[in-house]
Design an enzyme around this catalytic site. Structure first.
Site, PDB file in Angstrom:
ATOM      1  N   THR B  11      -8.761 -31.867  -6.683  1.00  0.00           N
ATOM      2  CA  THR B  11      -8.620 -33.179  -7.431  1.00  0.00           C
ATOM      3  C   THR B  11      -8.131 -33.197  -8.731  1.00  0.00           C
ATOM      4  O   THR B  11      -8.175 -32.262  -9.345  1.00  0.00           O
ATOM      5  CB  THR B  11     -10.244 -33.383  -7.718  1.00  0.00           C
ATOM      6  OG1 THR B  11     -11.168 -33.146  -6.690  1.00  0.00           O
ATOM      7  CG2 THR B  11     -10.674 -34.476  -8.318  1.00  0.00           C
ATOM      8  N   LEU B  12      -7.271 -34.400  -9.015  1.00  0.00           N
ATOM      9  CA  LEU B  12      -6.660 -34.624 -10.297  1.00  0.00           C
ATOM     10  C   LEU B  12      -7.053 -35.298 -11.111  1.00  0.00           C
ATOM     11  O   LEU B  12      -7.246 -35.052 -12.304  1.00  0.00           O
ATOM     12  CB  LEU B  12      -5.120 -34.899  -9.989  1.00  0.00           C
ATOM     13  CG  LEU B  12      -4.324 -33.587  -8.924  1.00  0.00           C
ATOM     14  CD1 LEU B  12      -3.035 -34.186  -8.648  1.00  0.00           C
ATOM     15  CD2 LEU B  12      -3.994 -32.338  -9.769  1.00  0.00           C
TER      16      LEU B  12
END
Lengths: 278, 233
Positions: B11-12
């Site tokens: 997850t960025l």
């Protein structure tokens, strides 16, 4: 009825000349020696009951549960070798949660029964299945392994499950009752019994008018049957364990509430005394 | 670790996010409030997302941040509660236990550099004991008498610090929450005027239907917001 299958009964992967697999029949005998387990399908749900034979007075009542919930809407009562039963229950729970996470709805009881039966059957053939991940499509992968494993591992120690289960659940198609035997055979029933007193229990169940009965009444009847088939002479003490899944329990599988359980036990004891008095 | 495809799975940044959740302890249990908006960046895209959910018999979960991660957390908790129920032994997981479970999940995900992008509020009552805790996306957790996520920490908590006291009645608690949510509605750009309040007491959880807050925009400062400001004319 018991024939000695000398020579043909050492391995579960051997047929006898008259087409029987003795190991599976012996496994069924293990089930026949356990306490009676009954399941009935009433008009609004399922009732499961177990005659838990108490091995020692030191055991705490309420422990050693023989009836397990496998999902919100279904439960399983086990007869036979308790340790084997634990494996089957664990696998069933796993199958049920897997279906729910993939398809987003609780597993239909028919599907669950098929998976349990499939698992029990495959474990009568392949030892290494116990360690595989939950995967409903493992039967396809199997065919590739069959050639290798049967040649190299035919002396691997392996035996079938020594337990039978009665699976009851309530899904969109209403309440359903299935029984799975150690051979992996599974049928749908409206009344089923396994264990010591199954013959007497089946006779009693057949007398009941199940289509008109609610689960509340069914609980009383199951208690009466179990108390009735319990053999006072051979086995001293037993504990009655019952569960239901019905409209009254909100279609959740749970232990029969304490009040109703006590009522059922009292009615069963009264019915016994009435029979003795005759 | 050296697997290149693993990089694209971390997850960025979040995509659809919920704004603040505010919660406080009151006489009978916990009261929690959140709006029902889901923002897609600066667009207020979804207007009816329920961000307050009951968990088991004793807890209530409110989440802000990435909505899909919240749904995944609900899945984990669903399985947790299912296995808890299957014991059928008269015991059930209380809010403290669920809070601890969530903390473990959030912290372990953070350690793998793949966080669940949420700030969670977990409140509940079990055997008369009220519990209200928070977990952030990096696994910071604590419990308090009143908690908030996101901008609520800066706008709502000062109000709560001044006006919260033990044994608020239900009406007082709701009033206090509405006051906080109103401030958030005025000042948080990702707030939506559709608020949901939920409560949990010993008897159980209730999530009330959404409603709108009355707002007043005729303040003189709103009419001419730049009067006297630096660089204005």
């Amino acid at each position: 009825m018991s024939s000695i299958g000398t020579g043909y009964d050492l391995s579960v992967t051997t047929f006898s000349p008259d087409g029987r697999v003795f190991q599976i029949e012996y496994a069924a005998k293990a089930v026949d020696n356990s306490g009676t387990v009954i399941g009935i399908k009433c008009k609004d749900g399922i009732v499961l009951g177990v005659e838990k034979l108490i091995a020692s007075k030191m055991m705490l009542p309420g422990s050693n549960r023989r009836i397990h919930s496998v999902h919100r809407h279904s439960g399983m009562a086990v007869a036979g070798l308790a340790a084997d039963g634990r494996q089957i229950v664990a696998r069933t729970k796993s199958e049920a949660t897997n279906y729910d996470s993939v398809y987003g709805e609780p597993i239909p009881v028919k599907e669950l029964a098929e998976r349990v039966a499939s698992y029990v059957h495959l474990c009568t053939l392949y030892w290494w299945l116990r360690f595989s991940e939950t995967d409903s499509h493992y039967h396809f992968k199997l065919y590739f392994f069959v050639f290798f494993t049967s040649i190299t591992y035919c002396w691997r120690f392996h035996r079938p499950f020594g337990c039978g289960v009665i699976l009851g659940g309530y899904d969109r198609d209403g309440p359903q009752l299935y029984m799975v035997e150690p051979s992996g055979v599974s049928y749908r029933y409206f009344g089923a019994a396994i264990g010591k007193g199954r013959q007497a229990a089946k006779t009693e169940i057949e007398k009941l008018k199940l289509t008109d009965m609610t689960c509340r009444q069914g609980v009383i009847e199951v208690a009466k049957i179990i108390y009735g088939v319990h053999d006072e002479a051979k086995d001293k003490d037993f504990e009655l364990e019952m569960s239901w899944v019905c409209d009254e329990s909100n279609r959740q599988h749970q232990k029969v509430p304490d009040g109703l359980l006590e009522e059922a036990k009292a009615a069963a004891k009264a019915a016994l005394e009435e029979m003795d008095a005759d | 670790m050296g697997d290149p495809s693993a990089e694209t799975q971390r997850t960025l940044y979040p995509y659809v996010t919920g704004s603040s959740v505010v919660a406080l302890k009151y006489k009978d249990g916990i009261l929690m409030a959140a709006d029902t908006g889901g923002s897609y960046g600066s667009t207020l895209r979804y207007k009816s997302i329920e961000r307050l959910k009951p968990i088991g018999k004793h807890s209530l979960l409110g989440a802000s941040g990435e909505i899909s991660d919240f749904q995944e957390i609900l899945r984990y908790l669903d399985e947790l509660i299912l296995y808890d129920n299957m014991w059928d032994d008269g015991n059930s997981l209380g809010p403290k236990e669920v809070h601890n479970y969530l903390t473990r999940i959030m912290y372990n995900r953070r350690n793998k550099f793949n966080p669940l992008w949420n700030s969670l509020i977990l409140g509940g009552v079990k055997k008369g004991q009220k519990y209200l805790g928070m977990v952030s996306m990096i696994g910071v957790n604590f419990e308090d008498n009143h908690v908030a996520t996101g901008l609520g920490n800066h706008l709502a908590r000062p109000i709560l610090r001044d006006e919260w006291h033990e044994n608020l009645t239900f009406e007082e608690g709701v009033q206090l929450l509405e006051k906080c949510m109103r401030v958030l509605l005025y000042r948080d750009r990702s707030a939506v005027n559709k608020i949901q309040i939920s409560k949990i007491t010993e008897e159980g959880a209730t999530v009330f239907p959404p409603f709108s807050l009355k707002t007043y925009w005729e303040f003189s400062a709103f009419k001419n917001p730049t009067v006297g400001a630096e660089g204005s004319w």
